[in-house]
Design an enzyme around this catalytic site. Sequence first.
Site, mmCIF file in Angstrom:
data_model
loop_
_atom_site.group_PDB
_atom_site.id
_atom_site.type_symbol
_atom_site.label_atom_id
_atom_site.label_comp_id
_atom_site.label_asym_id
_atom_site.label_seq_id
_atom_site.Cartn_x
_atom_site.Cartn_y
_atom_site.Cartn_z
ATOM 1 N N GLY A 248 20.180 -37.072 36.814
ATOM 2 C CA GLY A 248 19.480 -38.014 35.953
ATOM 3 C C GLY A 248 18.205 -37.423 35.371
ATOM 4 N N ASP A 249 17.483 -36.650 36.176
ATOM 5 C CA ASP A 249 16.267 -35.992 35.691
ATOM 6 C C ASP A 249 16.607 -34.963 34.615
ATOM 7 O OD1 ASP A 249 14.926 -37.437 37.683
ATOM 8 O OD2 ASP A 249 15.238 -35.846 39.148
#
Length: 305
Positions: A248-249
């Site tokens: 997600g990052d």
Amino acid sequence: MIYTLTLNPSIDYIINIEKFIPGNINLTKSEYKLPGGKGINVSQVLNNLQTPNTTLGFVGGFTGNFIKKSLDKKNINHDFIEVSGDTRINIKMKDSSNESEINGNSPDISTEALKKLKVKLGSLVDGDTLVLSGSVPKSISSTIYKDIMTNIPKGVKVILDAKGEALLEGIKGKPYMIKPNNHELGDIFNVKLESIEDIILYGKKLLDLGAQNIVVSMAGDGALLITPTASYISCAPKGKLINSVGAGDSLVAGFTSAIYKGLDILTAFKLGIACGSASAFSENLCTQIEVERLLQEVKTTQIVD
């Protein structure tokens, strides 16, 4: 310049064992330590994409020194504020059937440290991008992200990746993009999202609350981009899931890199998907070569409401 802010960084101590037996002495098969924290992960991926950035946040003690030295080895710019306590350690344990986490407590962040952060953020200028990412320490108000957006110079574009109350409060600051996953989006409204239509419906509610654009990640099912004028879906590229930590990052980093370079939001969305998938298919955070290979596979479709 792009700046990332990690209020609650950590050392991620990752261990692999054959089979965890509670109450017994368990020996590791392998182990390694990494600088952790969502904003720090974003900075590492931005660095891999040859996108200059500086990572900000609070660090302290021998664990904080480890984070700084680790980033120095990777030539990642940082400008941390020192605090009196030790930066936390998060343990991530994997065995043949389970993956478990034990997250440490963050050190107290003093009023003086927060004033220093305000001064640093006050030096940002029109055209800069700020990524606010991750959890908020217990010693800091959950309104911190909103407060930051209210006080930073105008013309700074903000990307917000948080959850729960920190996200709901932060939306009031009108960030350019927020990135909940589908489960976090459902939790905000205390509903179970069972379809793409459900996700778009509740995503638009966050637009009404102040977010300018939303990317909703859906793990192996891809992601949705919801804007005030249109919604798009992208399926995830095909590949073997190796490590979901940081995916997600990585999506946030790819999106941010493209937006900072002046590319349109749909191109940014595609690059974010490629970055998130490349990290998920790797033991480590994605490299530029891996991203470029997967980018060719990313297809988006506009959803007609």
